[in-house]
Design a protein around this motif. Structure first.
Motif, short mmCIF file in Angstrom:
data_model
loop_
_atom_site.label_atom_id
_atom_site.label_comp_id
_atom_site.label_asym_id
_atom_site.label_seq_id
_atom_site.Cartn_x
_atom_site.Cartn_y
_atom_site.Cartn_z
N ALA A 202 -10.15 -1.36 -5.56
CA ALA A 202 -10.58 -2.68 -6.06
C ALA A 202 -11.48 -3.34 -5.01
CB ALA A 202 -9.39 -3.57 -6.41
N MET B 111 -19.76 -5.26 -10.02
CA MET B 111 -19.22 -5.41 -8.66
C MET B 111 -19.68 -4.22 -7.80
SD MET B 111 -17.51 -8.30 -8.70
CE MET B 111 -16.03 -8.64 -7.78
N ALA C 204 -10.68 -9.46 -16.40
CA ALA C 204 -11.29 -8.98 -15.14
C ALA C 204 -12.63 -8.34 -15.45
CB ALA C 204 -10.36 -7.97 -14.46
N PRO D 153 -13.54 -0.63 -10.53
CA PRO D 153 -13.79 -0.32 -11.95
C PRO D 153 -14.97 -1.06 -12.59
CG PRO D 153 -11.93 -1.82 -11.75
CD PRO D 153 -12.36 -1.48 -10.35
N GLU E 58 -10.51 2.20 -0.13
CA GLU E 58 -10.32 0.79 -0.46
C GLU E 58 -10.37 0.66 -1.98
OE1 GLU E 58 -13.11 -2.20 0.89
OE2 GLU E 58 -11.88 -3.72 -0.10
N ARG F 294 -17.17 -16.06 -2.18
CA ARG F 294 -15.84 -15.65 -1.69
C ARG F 294 -15.83 -15.46 -0.17
NH1 ARG F 294 -11.69 -14.52 -5.51
NH2 ARG F 294 -12.56 -15.13 -7.51
N GLY G 215 -13.21 3.62 -10.85
CA GLY G 215 -11.82 4.03 -11.06
C GLY G 215 -10.87 2.86 -10.96
N PHE H 116 -3.02 -5.25 -10.64
CA PHE H 116 -2.62 -3.88 -11.00
C PHE H 116 -1.29 -3.88 -11.75
CE2 PHE H 116 -4.51 -2.40 -6.63
CZ PHE H 116 -5.77 -2.77 -7.05
N VAL I 105 -8.43 -1.78 -17.27
CA VAL I 105 -8.78 -2.98 -16.52
C VAL I 105 -8.59 -4.13 -17.48
CG1 VAL I 105 -10.58 -4.18 -15.23
CG2 VAL I 105 -10.59 -1.71 -15.33
N ALA J 34 -6.72 1.50 -9.97
CA ALA J 34 -5.62 1.72 -9.03
C ALA J 34 -4.53 2.61 -9.63
CB ALA J 34 -5.02 0.37 -8.64
N TYR K 44 -12.59 -11.87 5.64
CA TYR K 44 -11.21 -11.77 6.10
C TYR K 44 -11.19 -11.94 7.62
CZ TYR K 44 -10.36 -10.28 1.40
OH TYR K 44 -10.29 -10.27 0.03
N ALA L 144 -7.60 -5.44 -1.04
CA ALA L 144 -7.79 -6.84 -0.68
C ALA L 144 -7.92 -7.71 -1.92
CB ALA L 144 -9.05 -6.98 0.19
N PHE M 272 -15.37 -10.71 -13.77
CA PHE M 272 -16.04 -10.15 -12.60
C PHE M 272 -17.36 -9.50 -13.01
CE2 PHE M 272 -11.51 -9.98 -11.01
CZ PHE M 272 -11.66 -11.04 -10.13
C1 LIG Z 1 -10.54 -10.78 -6.59
S1 LIG Z 1 -11.44 -9.28 -6.67
C2 LIG Z 1 -11.24 -8.58 -5.04
C3 LIG Z 1 -12.45 -7.79 -4.61
C4 LIG Z 1 -12.50 -7.38 -3.15
N1 LIG Z 1 -11.41 -6.49 -2.80
C5 LIG Z 1 -12.48 -8.57 -2.22
O1 LIG Z 1 -11.69 -8.58 -1.27
O2 LIG Z 1 -13.30 -9.47 -2.41
C6 LIG Z 1 -10.37 -8.27 -7.64
C7 LIG Z 1 -10.99 -6.90 -7.94
O3 LIG Z 1 -10.00 -6.08 -8.57
C8 LIG Z 1 -10.67 -5.25 -9.50
N2 LIG Z 1 -9.65 -4.73 -10.43
C9 LIG Z 1 -9.05 -5.37 -11.45
N3 LIG Z 1 -8.17 -4.56 -12.04
C10 LIG Z 1 -8.19 -3.38 -11.37
C11 LIG Z 1 -7.48 -2.13 -11.49
N4 LIG Z 1 -6.55 -1.97 -12.43
N5 LIG Z 1 -7.78 -1.14 -10.62
C12 LIG Z 1 -8.70 -1.33 -9.65
N6 LIG Z 1 -9.40 -2.47 -9.49
C13 LIG Z 1 -9.14 -3.49 -10.34
C14 LIG Z 1 -11.70 -6.17 -10.11
O4 LIG Z 1 -12.71 -5.47 -10.78
C15 LIG Z 1 -12.19 -6.94 -8.89
O5 LIG Z 1 -13.29 -6.33 -8.27
#
Ligand SMILES: C[S@@+](CC[C@H](N)C(=O)[O-])C[C@H]1O[C@@H](n2cnc3c(N)ncnc32)[C@H](O)[C@@H]1O
Length: 249
Positions: free
Chosen positions: A49, A75, A7, A71, A47, A22, A91, A115, A3, A93, A25, A109, A11
């Protein structure tokens, strides 16, 4: 787990502001997922992230069995409070904690730009059953509205250490993966009703801003308050919402 440091720190320190500030949708996103990806009663949807569960809470009423992967612990903690009953896994992505060919849909989302795109697409293809599908969605501020353009100029620093939705060639990346069919795109509108405090939360929940020293964040919050000083008590922050999906062959 991989990660990005910004981030994890951003976060990790701003999960409550994220949840307050935030947007959700548009309902059409869920209707399209129900039609295009069979996100429906009995199907298993992961779902990735999932953050604080902004989209998760819209997916659960479809009756799908939603599993969230996220991760950042802070959050995940908010997600568990906001969307009780949804299994939440730690975990990333690029290495999903799921068996091969085990889910009908992978939904992401506001996050695919975080990623490593190739490995994340390969992981999505691995966990999807044939005939299932992958969806990506982003809320994108409507900068054709002058005050929104000024807001974006305040927060989109030229030297910001993160990629954005606009940096990706999403159709091109999916076309490089033989397991996926072509990417379909739909655009919707979304107005986030908010007040000044919520707008400040929105700004301060931006990862690279949340990772800056408190004094810098306070100075930026003051600039945001000045920008919207003449607005009514409640006002709309307009977005275009871009939804993309493709089928697993
Ligand atoms: C802008 S937030 C979006 C959160 C949520 N999906 C939403 O719609 O509000 C981006 C999310 O991506 C997660 N994230 C960052 N890098 C990641 C990775 N490599 N794999 C999975 N999640 C990741 C962050 O921890 C964060 O919760």
């Amino acid at each position: 787990m991989r990660v990005a440091d910004v981030a994890a720190r951003g976060f990790g320190s701003a999960s409550d502001a994220y949840e307050r500030g935030r947007p959700s949708y548009p309902p059409e996103v869920v209707s399209c997922l129900a039609g295009g990806l069979a996100v429906a009663s009995g199907s298993i949807v992961v779902e990735v992230a999932a953050g604080t569960g902004k989209l998760t809470r819209l997916l659960t009423p479809t009756g799908a069995r939603v599993v969230a992967v996220e991760p950042v612990a802070a959050m995940r903690e908010v997600l568990v409070e906001q969307v009780p009953g949804v299994p939440v896994l730690a975990g990333v992505a690029e290495a999903l904690p799921l068996a091969g060919a085990s889910v009908e849909a992978v939904v992401v989302a506001q996050a695919f730009h975080w990623f490593e795109v190739g490995p994340a697409l390969a992981e999505a293809a691995r966990v999807l059953r044939s005939g299932g599908g992958l969806a990506m969605v982003w809320n994108d501020r409507d900068v054709s509205v002058p005050w929104v353009a000024e807001l974006s100029a305040l927060i989109e620093w030229d030297d910001r250490p993160v990629a954005s939705y606009h940096d990706g060639d999403w159709a091109g990346a999916v076309a490089d993966v033989a397991a996926f069919g072509p990417l379909v795109h739909r655009r919707f509108r979304l107005d986030q009703e908010l007040d000044v405090a919520t707008l400040v939360d929105r700004v301060l929940s931006t990862s690279y801003i949340a990772a800056r020293p408190r004094a810098e964040q306070a100075a930026l919050a003051d600039q945001v308050r000045r920008l919207v000083a003449g607005m009514p008590e409640r006002f709309a922050l307009p977005y275009r919402t871009d939804l993309y999906w493709c089928q697993r062959r």
